[in-house]
Structures are given as C-alpha cells and as structure tokens.
Design an enzyme around this catalytic site. Structure first.
Site, PDB file in Angstrom:
ATOM      1  N   LYS A 138      -5.868 -10.643  -5.761  1.00 15.14           N
ATOM      2  CA  LYS A 138      -6.951 -10.819  -4.784  1.00 15.14           C
ATOM      3  C   LYS A 138      -8.102  -9.863  -5.089  1.00 15.14           C
ATOM      4  CE  LYS A 138      -6.816  -8.413  -0.582  1.00 15.14           C
ATOM      5  NZ  LYS A 138      -7.898  -8.203   0.342  1.00 15.14           N
ATOM      6  N   LYS A 178     -11.413  -4.282  -2.428  1.00 12.66           N
ATOM      7  CA  LYS A 178     -12.259  -3.082  -2.484  1.00 12.66           C
ATOM      8  C   LYS A 178     -11.567  -1.992  -3.266  1.00 12.66           C
ATOM      9  CE  LYS A 178     -14.359  -3.630   2.010  1.00 12.66           C
ATOM     10  NZ  LYS A 178     -13.803  -3.608   3.352  1.00 12.66           N
ATOM     11  N   LYS A 192       0.838  -1.210   0.000  1.00 11.40           N
ATOM     12  CA  LYS A 192       0.000   0.000   0.000  1.00 11.40           C
ATOM     13  C   LYS A 192       0.866   1.250   0.000  1.00 11.40           C
ATOM     14  CE  LYS A 192      -4.347  -1.767   1.542  1.00 11.40           C
ATOM     15  NZ  LYS A 192      -5.570  -1.597   2.308  1.00 11.40           N
TER      16      LYS A 192
HETATM   17  P1  ATP Z   1      -8.654  -4.041   0.497  1.00  8.09           P
HETATM   18  O1  ATP Z   1      -8.272  -5.360  -0.125  1.00  8.09           O
HETATM   19  O2  ATP Z   1      -9.369  -3.178  -0.472  1.00  8.09           O
HETATM   20  O3  ATP Z   1      -7.541  -3.357   1.200  1.00  8.09           O
HETATM   21  P2  ATP Z   1     -10.150  -5.650   2.215  1.00  8.09           P
HETATM   22  O4  ATP Z   1     -11.443  -5.941   1.543  1.00  8.09           O
HETATM   23  O5  ATP Z   1      -9.075  -6.658   2.253  1.00  8.09           O
HETATM   24  O6  ATP Z   1      -9.689  -4.312   1.625  1.00  8.09           O
HETATM   25  P3  ATP Z   1     -11.309  -5.606   4.854  1.00  8.09           P
HETATM   26  O7  ATP Z   1     -12.625  -5.038   4.510  1.00  8.09           O
HETATM   27  O8  ATP Z   1     -10.792  -5.072   6.111  1.00  8.09           O
HETATM   28  O9  ATP Z   1     -10.278  -5.254   3.739  1.00  8.09           O
HETATM   29  O10 ATP Z   1     -11.392  -7.171   4.902  1.00  8.09           O
HETATM   30  C1  ATP Z   1     -12.331  -7.830   5.732  1.00  8.09           C
HETATM   31  C2  ATP Z   1     -12.070  -9.313   5.704  1.00  8.09           C
HETATM   32  O11 ATP Z   1     -12.225  -9.827   4.383  1.00  8.09           O
HETATM   33  C3  ATP Z   1     -10.646  -9.712   6.137  1.00  8.09           C
HETATM   34  O12 ATP Z   1     -10.728 -10.841   6.973  1.00  8.09           O
HETATM   35  C4  ATP Z   1      -9.950 -10.050   4.849  1.00  8.09           C
HETATM   36  O13 ATP Z   1      -8.921 -11.010   5.034  1.00  8.09           O
HETATM   37  C5  ATP Z   1     -11.103 -10.639   4.055  1.00  8.09           C
HETATM   38  N1  ATP Z   1     -10.882 -10.526   2.616  1.00  8.09           N
HETATM   39  C6  ATP Z   1     -10.704  -9.395   1.905  1.00  8.09           C
HETATM   40  N2  ATP Z   1     -10.523  -9.671   0.589  1.00  8.09           N
HETATM   41  C7  ATP Z   1     -10.589 -11.020   0.476  1.00  8.09           C
HETATM   42  C8  ATP Z   1     -10.481 -11.929  -0.630  1.00  8.09           C
HETATM   43  N3  ATP Z   1     -10.287 -11.487  -1.853  1.00  8.09           N
HETATM   44  N4  ATP Z   1     -10.605 -13.246  -0.376  1.00  8.09           N
HETATM   45  C9  ATP Z   1     -10.806 -13.707   0.876  1.00  8.09           C
HETATM   46  N5  ATP Z   1     -10.916 -12.909   1.952  1.00  8.09           N
HETATM   47  C10 ATP Z   1     -10.806 -11.585   1.767  1.00  8.09           C
END
Ligand code: ATP
Ligand code: LTN
Length: 340
Positions: free
Chosen positions: A200, A203, A118
C-alpha cells in the site's frame, strides 16, 4: 401534511498529521470527503492524538498539523460546509476514549492487523497507545453519532471494531451509540506503492523516492516516480485482479479517478497504446494537472497561518457542540458524578 425532511446523514473521518499527504490518502479518502460535502453533514478531524502513538518530532508535528489542514482545504474541503478540526482541540475525544478502553477486551485489540504490523517492527518501543489506537478512533466516530465513515480499505477492520465496541457499550449501559457504516470505494480504496505494487502507498515509506506521490510534489518529482513505476513484462492495458498486473492496475486506477472516467472509457483511452510507456506518460500528465491547483492553493493557504488557525477554531467549536454533550451522556451512563 408536509413531511419533515429527514436529517442529512452525518459523516466523520480522520487523517493523521504525520508525514506528507499522498495520492493514496487523496484518492482513498479525501476525494470522497470533498464529494459528499453538499449532501451530508461532515466532520473531518486531523488526528494528532493518533499521530503520537509513534514518536513524532514536536516541531514537525506542529508544522504538519497546519500543513494537513492547508492541504485538505486546498483539496476542496470547504469550511462553510464541513467542520474541519484538530482532534486534540476537542477534549471529549480523549475522555470518551478512556471510557471505551474500559469496555474493550484486550484480545480484540491484539487481533488488529495494523497493530500487528506496526508493533512488529518496533517491538521494544511499541507504546500502549499503539495498541489502544483503534479505541480512540472508535471514540472519534461514536461521539458524533456518525452514520458513515469514508476511509481506505486498510481501515475496514478498525470500523468493524468500532461497531463491536459500540454494541458492547450499548449492551452494558443501555442504548447510547449509533452503529456507523464504512464508506469504502470500489476503485481507489487501496492505492499501491509505485515502486512496489504489492504494498500500500504509505506515508511511512514516503522517504523512499519513487514510492509515493505527495500532493505537494513538483512536476519533476511526479514524472520521475511515474516513469519508474514498476509494472510487468506484458503489454496489455486493462484493469485486472491478477497480482502480476497490480502495477498496471494501479496506474489505470490513478488515471480513472483523476479523470472521473468510467472503467470502459479508461481502457478505451489506451486501446491504441504502444506499451506501458504511453500509459505512464498519460498518467503523469493527468496527475500533474490534477495536483497543480492543489499545490498552488496550498502555497497560498500555508503562508497565512493565522487564517488557518481561525478556520480550525471554528471547526473545533462545531465539533465540541456535538461531542461535549455526547461525552456527558456517556459519563452519566457509566455512573460518574457529572456536576450540573
Ligand atoms: P500510514 O500508511 O503511513 O500509516 P496512512 O496514510 O494510512 O498512514 P492516514 O493519514 O491516517 O494514514 O490515512 C488517512 C486516510 O487515507 C485513511 O482513510 C486511509 O484509509 C486512507 N489511505 C491511506 N493510504 C491509502 C492508500 N494507499 N490507498 C487508499 N487509501 C489510503
Ligand atoms: N486510523 C485512521 C485515522 C483515523 C480515522 C478516525 C479515520 C483516526 N480517527 C476516525 C476515520 C474515522 C487511519 O487512517 N490511519
């Protein structure tokens, strides 16, 4: 003599109110949060303090905080069973995080891959908060003496750091924190982007059409994204570790988790398929059906902000009941004058 029942394991996890919740969040974490509610004592936190480590439009942040709360409830988080709360409503998180910052060596934070990825993109504007982000996460977890932390694979390193910080504090100031265990599922821990199965689902990239499926997407948006999902030039519809097959593997994972079928049953459902088109269509049908009730319940909940605020206030009260005495203990341990 009757044995005293052992206390239920305590679970804590968090989600950022930045951007829109997507299928990766749901399948990697939230589906599990819902599943464990009956047998465990659960705390689920909407981490707004974490969200502002990168700039958030204030109006949008406020909206997203209620939006994520509504979506979590719509996914099945039951406020009668679990404490659902907003991180900034419980001051102990910020206080505890400061103390933990002071026992965390800088080198540990500089090694975090999430920070590196990031920070690289925004070198000039990287906030100090982005570096100390995992320390705040450690405070979220340790202040509740959580036993288990259900998260996606991307959070494994932060969980290891949380344990290291807990051990270091315990070593310096005496036994204070429990060492939590990550709960990372075998399937779904890393849902990949539909437009690029090597990245991955995130968001951050949700502005790109066809990258992710948001929980609030319309049927048309869902079908559009799945129709265009990147696969490979083969025909075989089976789970596989082959990086070439990452797209098909991702689609099968979505299907498996949303239908609650086994790996074998999932593959058997496609043994007669004519090609990837059949797979994409079947996955789209399953996603549309799974998200329909969530979207309907979300629409109902979001139209009543007063009720949402009431539920979040109850959650914050339950959270404070644990986090406040714990942060008090932390302050005593480090030698602060804690008024009686
Ligand atoms: P970003 O990837 O945009 O920084 P994020 O979606 O990872 O944001 P959070 O909203 O804090 O961030 O994630 C909430 C939960 O979702 C966490 O437990 C994270 O590990 C899980 N998560 C996020 N993206 C994925 C994914 N692509 N596959 C599985 N789990 C995910
Ligand atoms: N960093 C996590 C969100 C998070 C979290 C937590 C997860 C903040 N505090 C406590 C588990 C436990 C992420 O998913 N990006």
């Amino acid at each position: 003599m009757t044995a005293t029942p052992s206390p239920r394991p305590r679970v804590l996890s968090g989600i950022q109110p930045s951007g829109h919740m997507h299928l990766g969040n749901y399948l990697g974490a939230v589906q599990k949060w819902v599943e464990v509610q009956d047998e465990k004592e659960c705390f689920y936190c909407i981490v707004d303090l974490h969200a502002i480590t990168v700039f958030q439009d204030p109006k949008e942040l406020l909206e997203q905080t209620r939006g994520v709360a509504a979506l979590l409830l719509a996914c099945g988080i039951d406020p009668a069973k679990s404490a659902l709360f907003v991180q900034s409503h419980v001051r102990a998180h910020a206080e505890g995080s400061w103390v933990l910052n002071c026992v965390t060596p800088l080198g540990w934070l500089e090694r975090m891959t999430q920070f590196k990825s990031k920070a690289d993109k925004e070198k000039q504007r990287t906030s100090a908060g982005l570096l100390t982000y995992p320390v705040l996460q450690a405070a979220d977890i340790l202040l509740y003496d959580a036993d288990e932390v259900p998260v996606g694979e991307d959070q494994r390193q932060h969980l290891e750091l949380t344990r290291d910080i807990a051990q270091r504090f315990n070593h310096l100031y005496g036994e204070t924190f429990k060492l939590p265990k990550p709960l990372i599922r075998e399937f779904g821990a890393r849902i990949m982007g539909l437009d690029d199965p090597t990245a991955k689902m995130s968001k951050g990239s949700s502005g790109t059409r066809g990258h992710c499926i948001r929980l609030t997407d319309s049927e048309d948006e869902i079908r559009y994204a799945l129709k265009r999902a990147v696969t490979d030039s083969g025909r075989e519809i089976q789970f596989s570790d082959d990086p070439e097959k990452a797209g098909v593997n991702n689609l099968l994972t979505l299907y498996k988790l949303l239908t609650h079928k086994s790996r074998e049953e999932t593959e058997a459902d496609f043994s007669d398929a004519r090609g990837y088109g059949d797979l994409k269509k079947a996955v789209a049908d399953v996603v549309v059906e799974a998200l329909r009730p969530i979207r309907e319940e979300y629409d109902r909940l979001i139209s009543d902000p007063a009720e949402l605020d009431r539920l979040l206030a109850i959650g914050a009260d339950k959270a404070r009941a644990l986090a406040e005495p714990k942060v008090r203990l932390v302050k005593e341990r480090v030698g602060f004058f804690v008024p009686g």
